[in-house]
Design a protein around this motif. Structure first.
Motif, PDB file in Angstrom:
ATOM      1  N   GLU A  91      -6.194  47.151-102.867  1.00 33.63           N
ATOM      2  CA  GLU A  91      -6.291  45.747-103.233  1.00 33.63           C
ATOM      3  C   GLU A  91      -5.822  45.588-104.680  1.00 33.63           C
ATOM      4  O   GLU A  91      -6.007  46.482-105.506  1.00 33.63           O
ATOM      5  CB  GLU A  91      -7.734  45.260-103.078  1.00 33.63           C
ATOM      6  CG  GLU A  91      -8.729  46.071-103.910  1.00 33.63           C
ATOM      7  CD  GLU A  91     -10.180  45.865-103.501  1.00 33.63           C
ATOM      8  OE1 GLU A  91     -10.815  44.935-104.034  1.00 33.63           O
ATOM      9  OE2 GLU A  91     -10.658  46.662-102.677  1.00 33.63           O
ATOM     10  N   ILE A  93      -6.114  44.310-108.372  1.00 41.17           N
ATOM     11  CA  ILE A  93      -7.258  43.996-109.235  1.00 41.17           C
ATOM     12  C   ILE A  93      -6.748  43.543-110.600  1.00 41.17           C
ATOM     13  O   ILE A  93      -5.603  43.790-110.966  1.00 41.17           O
ATOM     14  CB  ILE A  93      -8.209  45.205-109.381  1.00 41.17           C
ATOM     15  CG1 ILE A  93      -7.468  46.435-109.921  1.00 41.17           C
ATOM     16  CG2 ILE A  93      -8.888  45.518-108.050  1.00 41.17           C
ATOM     17  CD1 ILE A  93      -8.366  47.636-110.198  1.00 41.17           C
ATOM     18  N   ASP A  94      -7.624  42.879-111.352  1.00 40.63           N
ATOM     19  CA  ASP A  94      -7.238  42.403-112.674  1.00 40.63           C
ATOM     20  C   ASP A  94      -7.407  43.504-113.726  1.00 40.63           C
ATOM     21  O   ASP A  94      -7.991  44.551-113.457  1.00 40.63           O
ATOM     22  CB  ASP A  94      -8.020  41.138-113.045  1.00 40.63           C
ATOM     23  CG  ASP A  94      -9.526  41.363-113.086  1.00 40.63           C
ATOM     24  OD1 ASP A  94      -9.979  42.493-113.393  1.00 40.63           O
ATOM     25  OD2 ASP A  94     -10.261  40.401-112.820  1.00 40.63           O
ATOM     26  N   THR A  97     -11.112  44.652-114.557  1.00 45.32           N
ATOM     27  CA  THR A  97     -11.670  45.557-113.558  1.00 45.32           C
ATOM     28  C   THR A  97     -11.033  46.937-113.679  1.00 45.32           C
ATOM     29  O   THR A  97     -11.725  47.955-113.681  1.00 45.32           O
ATOM     30  CB  THR A  97     -11.463  44.998-112.138  1.00 45.32           C
ATOM     31  OG1 THR A  97     -12.085  43.712-112.060  1.00 45.32           O
ATOM     32  CG2 THR A  97     -12.060  45.916-111.082  1.00 45.32           C
ATOM     33  N   TYR A  98      -9.714  46.978-113.795  1.00 45.00           N
ATOM     34  CA  TYR A  98      -8.991  48.253-113.865  1.00 45.00           C
ATOM     35  C   TYR A  98      -9.420  49.076-115.081  1.00 45.00           C
ATOM     36  O   TYR A  98      -9.665  50.269-114.977  1.00 45.00           O
ATOM     37  CB  TYR A  98      -7.490  47.975-113.921  1.00 45.00           C
ATOM     38  CG  TYR A  98      -6.634  49.217-113.874  1.00 45.00           C
ATOM     39  CD1 TYR A  98      -6.252  49.758-112.650  1.00 45.00           C
ATOM     40  CD2 TYR A  98      -6.192  49.849-115.033  1.00 45.00           C
ATOM     41  CE1 TYR A  98      -5.460  50.895-112.584  1.00 45.00           C
ATOM     42  CE2 TYR A  98      -5.405  50.975-114.978  1.00 45.00           C
ATOM     43  CZ  TYR A  98      -5.041  51.502-113.748  1.00 45.00           C
ATOM     44  OH  TYR A  98      -4.259  52.626-113.689  1.00 45.00           O
ATOM     45  N   ARG A 130      -7.689  54.473-108.553  1.00 52.45           N
ATOM     46  CA  ARG A 130      -6.999  53.430-109.313  1.00 52.45           C
ATOM     47  C   ARG A 130      -5.511  53.749-109.341  1.00 52.45           C
ATOM     48  O   ARG A 130      -5.123  54.908-109.389  1.00 52.45           O
ATOM     49  CB  ARG A 130      -7.483  53.387-110.773  1.00 52.45           C
ATOM     50  CG  ARG A 130      -8.927  53.051-110.951  1.00 52.45           C
ATOM     51  CD  ARG A 130      -9.378  53.159-112.418  1.00 52.45           C
ATOM     52  NE  ARG A 130      -8.537  54.046-113.197  1.00 52.45           N
ATOM     53  CZ  ARG A 130      -7.990  53.726-114.374  1.00 52.45           C
ATOM     54  NH1 ARG A 130      -8.209  52.543-114.909  1.00 52.45           N
ATOM     55  NH2 ARG A 130      -7.237  54.589-115.018  1.00 52.45           N
ATOM     56  N   THR A 160     -17.223  53.312-109.171  1.00 53.29           N
ATOM     57  CA  THR A 160     -17.575  51.928-109.480  1.00 53.29           C
ATOM     58  C   THR A 160     -18.890  51.877-110.216  1.00 53.29           C
ATOM     59  O   THR A 160     -19.827  52.612-109.918  1.00 53.29           O
ATOM     60  CB  THR A 160     -17.688  51.085-108.189  1.00 53.29           C
ATOM     61  OG1 THR A 160     -18.667  51.660-107.339  1.00 53.29           O
ATOM     62  CG2 THR A 160     -16.362  50.985-107.472  1.00 53.29           C
ATOM     63  N   ILE A 165     -17.372  46.263-108.178  1.00 56.43           N
ATOM     64  CA  ILE A 165     -16.533  45.856-107.048  1.00 56.43           C
ATOM     65  C   ILE A 165     -17.438  45.819-105.826  1.00 56.43           C
ATOM     66  O   ILE A 165     -17.954  46.836-105.405  1.00 56.43           O
ATOM     67  CB  ILE A 165     -15.358  46.817-106.825  1.00 56.43           C
ATOM     68  CG1 ILE A 165     -14.414  46.747-108.021  1.00 56.43           C
ATOM     69  CG2 ILE A 165     -14.632  46.493-105.534  1.00 56.43           C
ATOM     70  CD1 ILE A 165     -13.128  47.499-107.855  1.00 56.43           C
TER      71      ILE A 165
END
Length: 168
Positions: A91, A93-94, A97-98, A130, A160, A165
């Motif tokens: 997915e 992610i921004d 988040t990353y 990631r 996480t 997430i």
């Protein structure tokens, strides 16, 4: 009539030297961010195919950590099929988040990808599930693959932070 041709050592070395002089030397550091060029009529993407090339596997970022050594990272060897799975299942992610909401792994693989829609660019995927993809024009995206099945990755729970997430 069969003719017997016999080469001496010096003739063999001359032929070898001629052959080697026609080889092109590739400097990996100069070309690491550039996708290998392919003729337009032979481009896998132009034919609607998805193609992955791995240019580095089992790499260590060089950052100091107390939990992943260079030797630990050597075992992180993704196959082209696992890279394709990542791109299929990950997915987007921004940046927050990353960079801040997921644990970072020092172990990673990198390479080049040609997507079925004709795009191509470079990629990197780390052991923490990631990854990022950078298009040939410099734009890109960051991704996280909760659904990737390889046992090479750390578990979703290990990468996480609490609530970072959600399992939607």
């Amino acid at each position: 009539m069969v003719t017997n041709i016999r080469f001496g050592r010096s003739a063999l070395f001359v032929l070898l030297a001629i052959g080697l002089s026609n080889c092109k030397q590739v400097n990996d550091s100069e070309n690491a961010s550039k996708p290998p060029s392919v003729p337009a009529n032979a481009s896998p993407a132009a034919n609607g195919n998805f193609r992955v090339v791995i240019t580095g596997n089992g790499l260590h970022s060089g950052n100091d950590t107390n939990y992943e050594s260079v030797a630990d990272c050597a075992a992180f060897q993704l196959t082209p099929a696992q890279v394709k799975e990542f791109f299929t299942r990950a997915e987007t992610i921004d940046d927050l988040t990353y960079n801040h909401e997921l644990n970072i792994s020092q172990c990673y693989a990198k390479g080049v990808v040609w997507l079925a829609n004709g795009e191509h660019g470079t990629w990197a995927i780390d052991k923490s599930r990631r990854g990022y993809y950078t298009r040939s024009d410099g734009t890109g995206k960051k991704m996280f693959c909760r659904a990737c099945s390889s046992s090479l990755y750390l578990t979703v729970e290990d990468v996480t932070y609490d609530g970072a997430i959600d399992n939607e």
